[in-house]
Design a protein around this motif. Sequence first.
Motif, PDB file in Angstrom:
ATOM      1  N   ILE A 123      -2.753  -0.048  -5.916  1.00 12.19           N
ATOM      2  CA  ILE A 123      -1.744  -1.034  -6.313  1.00 12.19           C
ATOM      3  C   ILE A 123      -2.051  -2.370  -5.646  1.00 12.19           C
ATOM      4  CG2 ILE A 123       0.698  -1.662  -6.101  1.00 12.19           C
ATOM      5  CD1 ILE A 123       1.383   1.293  -6.354  1.00 12.19           C
ATOM      6  N   GLN A 124      -2.005  -3.435  -6.432  1.00 14.34           N
ATOM      7  CA  GLN A 124      -2.384  -4.758  -5.927  1.00 14.34           C
ATOM      8  C   GLN A 124      -1.193  -5.625  -5.517  1.00 14.34           C
ATOM      9  OE1 GLN A 124      -5.672  -5.602  -5.468  1.00 14.34           O
ATOM     10  NE2 GLN A 124      -6.013  -3.475  -6.065  1.00 14.34           N
ATOM     11  N   ASP A 125      -0.029  -5.414  -6.129  1.00 20.00           N
ATOM     12  CA  ASP A 125       1.108  -6.286  -5.863  1.00 20.00           C
ATOM     13  C   ASP A 125       1.632  -6.093  -4.435  1.00 20.00           C
ATOM     14  OD1 ASP A 125       3.325  -8.029  -7.408  1.00 20.00           O
ATOM     15  OD2 ASP A 125       4.304  -6.722  -5.959  1.00 20.00           O
ATOM     16  N   ASP A 126       1.725  -7.187  -3.687  1.00 21.43           N
ATOM     17  CA  ASP A 126       2.135  -7.111  -2.280  1.00 21.43           C
ATOM     18  C   ASP A 126       3.576  -6.654  -2.117  1.00 21.43           C
ATOM     19  OD1 ASP A 126      -0.338  -7.914  -1.361  1.00 21.43           O
ATOM     20  OD2 ASP A 126       0.181 -10.045  -1.330  1.00 21.43           O
ATOM     21  N   LYS A 127       4.450  -7.042  -3.032  1.00 18.72           N
ATOM     22  CA  LYS A 127       5.862  -6.647  -2.925  1.00 18.72           C
ATOM     23  C   LYS A 127       6.016  -5.135  -3.102  1.00 18.72           C
ATOM     24  CE  LYS A 127       8.028 -10.990  -4.408  1.00 18.72           C
ATOM     25  NZ  LYS A 127       6.799 -11.781  -4.577  1.00 18.72           N
ATOM     26  N   ILE A 128       5.246  -4.563  -4.033  1.00 20.64           N
ATOM     27  CA  ILE A 128       5.299  -3.113  -4.247  1.00 20.64           C
ATOM     28  C   ILE A 128       4.734  -2.394  -3.023  1.00 20.64           C
ATOM     29  CG2 ILE A 128       4.521  -1.190  -5.688  1.00 20.64           C
ATOM     30  CD1 ILE A 128       4.386  -3.089  -8.037  1.00 20.64           C
ATOM     31  N   LYS A 129       3.634  -2.911  -2.489  1.00 18.66           N
ATOM     32  CA  LYS A 129       3.044  -2.320  -1.285  1.00 18.66           C
ATOM     33  C   LYS A 129       4.061  -2.259  -0.148  1.00 18.66           C
ATOM     34  CE  LYS A 129      -1.640  -4.134  -2.112  1.00 18.66           C
ATOM     35  NZ  LYS A 129      -2.676  -5.038  -1.572  1.00 18.66           N
ATOM     36  N   GLU A 130       4.749  -3.382   0.057  1.00 22.69           N
ATOM     37  CA  GLU A 130       5.722  -3.453   1.143  1.00 22.69           C
ATOM     38  C   GLU A 130       6.872  -2.477   0.923  1.00 22.69           C
ATOM     39  OE1 GLU A 130       8.660  -6.712   3.362  1.00 22.69           O
ATOM     40  OE2 GLU A 130       7.331  -7.342   1.739  1.00 22.69           O
ATOM     41  N   ALA A 131       7.328  -2.365  -0.334  1.00 17.12           N
ATOM     42  CA  ALA A 131       8.441  -1.462  -0.648  1.00 17.12           C
ATOM     43  C   ALA A 131       8.063  -0.004  -0.386  1.00 17.12           C
ATOM     44  CB  ALA A 131       8.874  -1.646  -2.098  1.00 17.12           C
ATOM     45  N   VAL A 132       6.821   0.364  -0.676  1.00 20.09           N
ATOM     46  CA  VAL A 132       6.351   1.727  -0.380  1.00 20.09           C
ATOM     47  C   VAL A 132       6.258   1.918   1.123  1.00 20.09           C
ATOM     48  CG1 VAL A 132       4.459   3.368  -0.631  1.00 20.09           C
ATOM     49  CG2 VAL A 132       5.047   1.888  -2.529  1.00 20.09           C
ATOM     50  N   HIS A 133       5.705   0.920   1.804  1.00 16.97           N
ATOM     51  CA  HIS A 133       5.511   0.994   3.248  1.00 16.97           C
ATOM     52  C   HIS A 133       6.849   1.165   3.979  1.00 16.97           C
ATOM     53  CE1 HIS A 133       3.462   0.426   7.038  1.00 16.97           C
ATOM     54  NE2 HIS A 133       4.283  -0.563   7.360  1.00 16.97           N
ATOM     55  N   THR A 134       7.892   0.465   3.506  1.00 18.00           N
ATOM     56  CA  THR A 134       9.200   0.539   4.153  1.00 18.00           C
ATOM     57  C   THR A 134      10.035   1.726   3.671  1.00 18.00           C
ATOM     58  OG1 THR A 134      10.115  -0.974   2.490  1.00 18.00           O
ATOM     59  CG2 THR A 134       9.307  -1.944   4.556  1.00 18.00           C
ATOM     60  N   GLY A 135       9.538   2.413   2.626  1.00 15.23           N
ATOM     61  CA  GLY A 135      10.260   3.574   2.119  1.00 15.23           C
ATOM     62  C   GLY A 135      11.369   3.245   1.134  1.00 15.23           C
ATOM     63  N   ASP A 136      11.418   1.993   0.644  1.00 14.75           N
ATOM     64  CA  ASP A 136      12.463   1.622  -0.308  1.00 14.75           C
ATOM     65  C   ASP A 136      12.251   2.275  -1.670  1.00 14.75           C
ATOM     66  OD1 ASP A 136      13.777   0.045   1.515  1.00 14.75           O
ATOM     67  OD2 ASP A 136      12.768  -1.803   0.931  1.00 14.75           O
ATOM     68  N   ILE A 137      10.996   2.567  -2.018  1.00 12.65           N
ATOM     69  CA  ILE A 137      10.702   3.242  -3.277  1.00 12.65           C
ATOM     70  C   ILE A 137       9.732   4.391  -3.012  1.00 12.65           C
ATOM     71  CG2 ILE A 137      11.077   1.224  -4.741  1.00 12.65           C
ATOM     72  CD1 ILE A 137       8.076   0.783  -4.820  1.00 12.65           C
ATOM     73  N   THR A 138       9.767   5.384  -3.889  1.00 12.43           N
ATOM     74  CA  THR A 138       8.856   6.520  -3.765  1.00 12.43           C
ATOM     75  C   THR A 138       7.478   6.122  -4.288  1.00 12.43           C
ATOM     76  OG1 THR A 138       9.306   7.405  -5.980  1.00 12.43           O
ATOM     77  CG2 THR A 138      10.796   8.081  -4.195  1.00 12.43           C
ATOM     78  N   PRO A 139       6.427   6.835  -3.891  1.00  9.35           N
ATOM     79  CA  PRO A 139       5.091   6.543  -4.414  1.00  9.35           C
ATOM     80  C   PRO A 139       5.034   6.601  -5.936  1.00  9.35           C
ATOM     81  CG  PRO A 139       4.906   7.963  -2.509  1.00  9.35           C
ATOM     82  CD  PRO A 139       6.384   7.867  -2.838  1.00  9.35           C
ATOM     83  N   THR A 140       5.716   7.582  -6.527  1.00  8.27           N
ATOM     84  CA  THR A 140       5.706   7.722  -7.991  1.00  8.27           C
ATOM     85  C   THR A 140       6.362   6.511  -8.654  1.00  8.27           C
ATOM     86  OG1 THR A 140       5.827  10.129  -7.791  1.00  8.27           O
ATOM     87  CG2 THR A 140       6.376   9.189  -9.933  1.00  8.27           C
ATOM     88  N   THR A 141       7.478   6.057  -8.081  1.00  4.08           N
ATOM     89  CA  THR A 141       8.145   4.870  -8.609  1.00  4.08           C
ATOM     90  C   THR A 141       7.256   3.636  -8.450  1.00  4.08           C
ATOM     91  OG1 THR A 141      10.352   5.757  -8.155  1.00  4.08           O
ATOM     92  CG2 THR A 141      10.169   3.369  -8.392  1.00  4.08           C
TER      93      THR A 141
END
Length: 257
Positions: A123-141
Motif C-alpha cells: 500500500i502506497q498511501d501514507d494515510k492508510i499506512k498510518e491508520a493500519v499502524h495505529t490500529g484504526d483499521i484492519t489490514p483487510t479494510t
Amino acid sequence: MNNIIVRKWTSHDGKPYQLISGFRRIAALKSVKDDPAVFEDEPIWARVLDATVSNDDAYRISFTENLARKDLSLWEIAQACAEIKRQKETKGGMNSGDIEKHIANLIQKDDRTVRRYLKLASIQDDKIKEAVHTGDITPTTALDIGNKSLDEDDIAAILLHIKKFPKTTRTFVNFYNNLEVCSKWSKLSIAIILNCPNADKFLSLEKKELLKRIVHRKKGSEKPVAEVLRGEAGSLAKPIPAMDTEAHRKSFQYRFA
C-alpha cells in the motif's frame, strides 16, 4: 539486562559481536551516557550465540523477539516481510513461492498470512499506512480502501469517519458499498456524503433498505438525490413510516404557521 542477543561474528571492520536483538535497549543505555565513548567500555549483560548460527537463524531470533513486543503493529510486521522479500529477490535464486515459504518459516506463520502481509506492505498511501499502524483499521479494510480509485480527500474522509465510527471488516464492506452507490446516484463526492446528517446510520443500513428510503424520500420531497442527501439525509436513518409521520407533522406545522 535480558532480551539483548548478540552473535560472535568477525565482520570486515573487526568488531567481535553482531547485535541480533535489543536495539532499543542498547539505544536507551547509550542515551543515559553523557559521553558515547564511555558507553563502549561499559559491560552489558547479553545472551551470546556462537558463530555457527546462520543469518536466517539470527533473523528468526530477532523477528521472534520483536513479535513478543505488544507494541509491534501489523504494519511493522508487514514491512519486515517485504524487506526479507526484497533481500531474497536481490540475491536471486528463489521464485516468489519459495520466498513466501522462506518468510513463513522465519516468522512462524503460514504462507497465506505472509501473502497478506506482503499485500499490506505494498500500500502506497501514507494515510492508510498510518491508520493500519495505529490500529484504526484492519489490514483487510486497508487493502479494500487501497484498491479503490479514490482521491486523497475521499481517503482522508473515510479514515476519519472510521476512526469516529469503528467498523469490522464485514460492516465496512456494506458501509462502503452504500457509500459508493450514494456517490454515483447523487454525483456527490464521498467526502461530502460522509458529512451529511446521520451519515453513519443510513450508510450502515442494508443496501435494499437504504435504496427504498432514498426513493421514498425523493418522491415525497420531489427533490433530486443530491438534495435529499445534503438537506434531508437525517430522515433516512428512520424507517419509512416514521419518515411519513415526520413529513405530515412538518406539513401541519407549516400550514398552521
